[in-house]
Structure formats: C-alpha cells, structure tokens
Design an enzyme around this catalytic site. Structure first.
Site, PDB file in Angstrom:
ATOM      1  CG  HIS A   5       4.300  -6.196  -1.140  1.00  0.00           C
ATOM      2  ND1 HIS A   5       4.513  -4.889  -1.478  1.00  0.00           N
ATOM      3  CD2 HIS A   5       3.027  -6.474  -1.545  1.00  0.00           C
ATOM      4  CE1 HIS A   5       3.434  -4.404  -2.070  1.00  0.00           C
ATOM      5  NE2 HIS A   5       2.519  -5.343  -2.127  1.00  0.00           N
ATOM      6  CE  LYS A  34     -11.100   9.164   0.910  1.00  0.00           C
ATOM      7  NZ  LYS A  34     -11.006   9.866   2.204  1.00  0.00           N
ATOM      8  N   GLY A  35      -6.030   7.779  -3.626  1.00  0.00           N
ATOM      9  CA  GLY A  35      -4.778   8.210  -4.251  1.00  0.00           C
ATOM     10  C   GLY A  35      -4.288   9.562  -3.768  1.00  0.00           C
ATOM     11  CG  ASN A  88       0.010  -2.085  -8.246  1.00  0.00           C
ATOM     12  OD1 ASN A  88       0.129  -2.947  -9.098  1.00  0.00           O
ATOM     13  ND2 ASN A  88      -0.096  -2.377  -6.945  1.00  0.00           N
ATOM     14  CD1 TRP A  89       1.748   6.344 -10.279  1.00  0.00           C
ATOM     15  CD2 TRP A  89       1.690   7.241  -8.222  1.00  0.00           C
ATOM     16  NE1 TRP A  89       1.625   7.712 -10.414  1.00  0.00           N
ATOM     17  CE2 TRP A  89       1.589   8.284  -9.175  1.00  0.00           C
ATOM     18  CE3 TRP A  89       1.684   7.570  -6.874  1.00  0.00           C
ATOM     19  CZ2 TRP A  89       1.476   9.624  -8.805  1.00  0.00           C
ATOM     20  CZ3 TRP A  89       1.561   8.907  -6.490  1.00  0.00           C
ATOM     21  CH2 TRP A  89       1.462   9.918  -7.454  1.00  0.00           C
ATOM     22  CB  SER A 116      -3.854   2.637   1.674  1.00  0.00           C
ATOM     23  OG  SER A 116      -3.950   2.010   0.430  1.00  0.00           O
ATOM     24  N   GLY A 120       2.267   2.536  -2.879  1.00  0.00           N
ATOM     25  CA  GLY A 120       2.339   3.127  -4.215  1.00  0.00           C
ATOM     26  C   GLY A 120       3.079   2.222  -5.192  1.00  0.00           C
ATOM     27  NE  ARG A 148       0.035   6.427   0.475  1.00  0.00           N
ATOM     28  CZ  ARG A 148      -1.161   6.010   0.061  1.00  0.00           C
ATOM     29  NH1 ARG A 148      -1.375   4.720  -0.162  1.00  0.00           N
ATOM     30  NH2 ARG A 148      -2.147   6.887  -0.132  1.00  0.00           N
ATOM     31  CE  LYS A 205      -3.377  -1.084  -0.628  1.00  0.00           C
ATOM     32  NZ  LYS A 205      -3.777  -1.837  -1.854  1.00  0.00           N
TER      33      LYS A 205
HETATM   34  S1  PPS Z   1      -0.466  -3.022  -3.143  1.00  0.00           S
HETATM   35  O1  PPS Z   1      -1.770  -3.726  -3.025  1.00  0.00           O
HETATM   36  O2  PPS Z   1       0.310  -3.200  -1.921  1.00  0.00           O
HETATM   37  O3  PPS Z   1       0.288  -3.415  -4.318  1.00  0.00           O
HETATM   38  O4  PPS Z   1      -0.866  -1.473  -3.234  1.00  0.00           O
HETATM   39  P1  PPS Z   1       0.071  -0.282  -3.738  1.00  0.00           P
HETATM   40  O5  PPS Z   1       0.070  -0.220  -5.198  1.00  0.00           O
HETATM   41  O6  PPS Z   1       1.382  -0.344  -3.036  1.00  0.00           O
HETATM   42  O7  PPS Z   1      -0.677   0.996  -3.145  1.00  0.00           O
HETATM   43  C1  PPS Z   1      -2.016   1.285  -3.446  1.00  0.00           C
HETATM   44  C2  PPS Z   1      -2.236   2.759  -3.166  1.00  0.00           C
HETATM   45  O8  PPS Z   1      -1.607   3.529  -4.204  1.00  0.00           O
HETATM   46  C3  PPS Z   1      -2.577   4.394  -4.780  1.00  0.00           C
HETATM   47  N1  PPS Z   1      -2.244   4.663  -6.191  1.00  0.00           N
HETATM   48  C4  PPS Z   1      -2.063   5.905  -6.682  1.00  0.00           C
HETATM   49  N2  PPS Z   1      -2.092   7.108  -6.083  1.00  0.00           N
HETATM   50  C5  PPS Z   1      -1.896   8.200  -6.884  1.00  0.00           C
HETATM   51  N3  PPS Z   1      -1.698   8.133  -8.227  1.00  0.00           N
HETATM   52  C6  PPS Z   1      -1.656   6.945  -8.859  1.00  0.00           C
HETATM   53  N4  PPS Z   1      -1.458   6.905 -10.183  1.00  0.00           N
HETATM   54  C7  PPS Z   1      -1.838   5.750  -8.084  1.00  0.00           C
HETATM   55  N5  PPS Z   1      -1.862   4.423  -8.362  1.00  0.00           N
HETATM   56  C8  PPS Z   1      -2.117   3.785  -7.200  1.00  0.00           C
HETATM   57  C9  PPS Z   1      -3.891   3.630  -4.606  1.00  0.00           C
HETATM   58  O9  PPS Z   1      -4.990   4.471  -4.784  1.00  0.00           O
HETATM   59  C10 PPS Z   1      -3.714   3.138  -3.163  1.00  0.00           C
HETATM   60  O10 PPS Z   1      -3.827   4.195  -2.210  1.00  0.00           O
HETATM   61  P2  PPS Z   1      -5.186   4.616  -1.468  1.00  0.00           P
HETATM   62  O11 PPS Z   1      -4.764   5.573  -0.399  1.00  0.00           O
HETATM   63  O12 PPS Z   1      -5.805   3.365  -0.913  1.00  0.00           O
HETATM   64  O13 PPS Z   1      -6.043   5.274  -2.512  1.00  0.00           O
END
Ligand code: PPS
Length: 284
Positions: A97, A247-248, A46-47, A127, A44, A119, A42
């Site tokens: 992870h 929410k991001g 995937n970002w 998250s 970031g 983060r 959680k």
């Molecule tokens: S996981 O399941 O552990 O792989 O999740 P992970 O990708 O590490 O984190 C998920 C959170 O990242 C947010 N997210 C983003 N935020 C801003 N911009 C972009 N492009 C983006 N992509 C993923 C996602 O919304 C999760 O955060 P929260 O706070 O739950 O919204």
C-alpha cells in the site's frame, strides 16, 4: 491496544506493522520477474491478489485454500512480509500500500509487472471506517464524522488517497503497468480476469478460467478462511466488531455519506484531481 500513528515523511502508518522504509526504499532489489500488487487500502487489494494467485495455479484452488493470503503475496512494508519475500522463488508475488515516493526505487528501472487496483474513494472511506473499527493496532476514530475528516486530510494509514493515486498513475502507459478498478471487476469479472492473465502472460484454458472465476467471488472468498482474515490474530483485530469481507459492493457510500459530506468530498476531489484526465475513473 489502539495507538497513535507513526509518521514518515508526513504520512501516517500503523506503528506495529511497518519496517524500516528507508532501507527498503534504497536496498530492496525488485526483479524483472516480480508481480507486484499495489493499492491504496480498501480498494480491493485482496480480491485482485486472489485472482493473481489463482491465475498462477491455473485455477487450482488448493494453494488459496491452504495458505493464508498474506503469505501467498506478502506485504513488503511489514517486517514479516519482507522476510517471506526474501524466501520466495521466482516469479515472486508481493503486495504494497506504499505511496510511490516510498516504494523501493529499483522498481522504476525494472520490468516487474505492476498491477494497481483503485476504487471509488467514497467507497474506500466507508470500507476503511468499518475496517478501522476492527483494528487494535491503530488509532480508532470516535465517529464516522471524525474518520471522514481524517480521510480528507490524509490523516489515515498510508496518507492521502489523492496523493497515492496521483503518484502511482504516473506509471500509466508503461508496458509493465496495469491499471484496474474494483468497479470494473464488478462490472465484468471474466473480461478483467482475462485481462490480468494476458498481462501476466498466462493463457488459461476455458476450464481454468472458470475455476478462477468460481473461487474469487465474494462468497467464495468470504467462506475461505485463508482469504477472509478470520485467521488474523486477535491481538491485531477485534473479530467481534465487523468482518473483513464486509459487503463487497459498489456505491455503498450513497447509504452512508450525508449530503453535506458528499459536497465536501466533491469539492476536495475536484481540486485534487484537476490534473488527471476525465474519463480515467469508472466512478465519474
Ligand atoms: S485491505 O485491508 O486494504 O487490504 O483491503 P482491500 O482488500 O483493499 O479491500 C477490502 C474490500 O474489498 C472487498 N472485497 C471484495 N469485494 C467483492 N468481491 C470480492 N471477491 C472481494 N474481496 C474483497 C471487501 O469486502 C472490502 O470492501 P467492503 O466495502 O468493506 O466490503
């Protein structure tokens, strides 16, 4: 059905998604050409993966729009991800992870490029709680209060945030290690995409850079079914509960943590982070 955790060396894991970590740790050979994304859940992940994938295609979105994210840069600790990595051509790109002590040992003598995304742990808690509610493969907390307690004790998948970050940050300063934060991506996406592409040795043209930036916004990823987790099978996730692209934002913890929880968190944070230099984290 939600099940209890599988505990390995004192760390809880989702039972159905983890492969034999002992053989992974001792036998998997990390190659110098590999690009490895590491994070605590959680944060970031995937970002930054999307950014790495789009840098690889020089901004061409056809790959990220046609192949699901967990196949583009698979999770090494899952049986399915591991099989995909074995078939990848160089340069391989994969994700984990895992805490440092459980990662394949060959990493530490390789020149593989490692990107660790972190983060604000307060936002990681929020998250993680919402994500847990959607998961069918793991033990679900009965309330936010319960999840908060689990998190502080490290009784959540992949264990303690404090231990995870303390472990991997031992790599900082190495040439093949890039530390990046979710907060920095928010503050200046362009500068940080440029930093990542430089680290990966890819010089993007202004048009290529623009295309990367356009395709990694929260909305672009939320609208992309290959990246928004809507294609995760129903047996793993309850898609009616919440969505992955939730929410991001940064600072959502301020809306959710009570004053007592903030104080309890700060106390643990100060104790556990005492050995790390001040100013290393953008949320301090
Ligand atoms: S996981 O399941 O552990 O792989 O999740 P992970 O990708 O590490 O984190 C998920 C959170 O990242 C947010 N997210 C983003 N935020 C801003 N911009 C972009 N492009 C983006 N992509 C993923 C996602 O919304 C999760 O955060 P929260 O706070 O739950 O919204």
């Amino acid at each position: 059905m939600a099940t209890d955790y599988l505990w390995i060396e004192g760390i809880p894991f989702h039972t159905t998604t983890i492969r034999d970590l002992r053989s992974l740790q001792n036998e998997f050979v990390v190659r110098d050409e590999d690009v490895i994304t590491l994070s605590y859940p959680k944060s970031g992940t995937n970002w930054i993966k999307e950014i790495i994938n789009l840098i690889h295609t020089r901004g061409d979105p056809s790959w990220v729009q046609s192949v699901v994210s967990w196949e583009r840069s698979p999770w090494i600790e899952t049986p399915e991800g591991f099989e995909l990595i074995k078939k990848q051509k160089d340069p391989r790109s994969y994700t984990s992870h895992l805490p440092m002590q459980l990662f394949p040992k060959s990493l530490f003598t390789s020149k593989a490029k490692v990107i660790y995304i972190m983060r604000n742990p307060r936002d990681v808690i929020i998250s993680g709680y919402h994500f847990h509610k959607t998961l069918k493969i793991t033990k679900n907390p009965s309330s936010f209060e319960e999840y908060f307690e689990w998190f502080l004790r490290g009784h959540v998948p992949y264990g303690s945030w404090f231990d995870h970050i303390g472990g991997w940050l031992q790599m900082r300063g190495k040439e093949n290690f890039l530390l990046i934060s979710y907060e920095e991506l928010h503050q200046d996406l362009k500068a940080n995409v440029e930093k990542v592409s430089q680290f990966l040795g890819t010089k993007l043209s202004p048009e290529e850079l623009d295309s990367v930036l356009k395709n990694v916004t929260f909305q672009a990823m939320k609208d992309n079914k290959m990246s928004n987790f809507s294609l995760v099978p129903d047996i793993h996730m309850d898609h009616s509960e919440a969505c992955f692209m939730r929410k991001g934002i940064t600072g959502d913890w301020k809306n959710q943590l009570t004053v007592a929880q903030q104080e309890a968190f700060d106390k643990v944070y100060q104790e556990k982070m005492a050995g790390l230099p001040q100013g290393l984290f953008p949320w301090e």
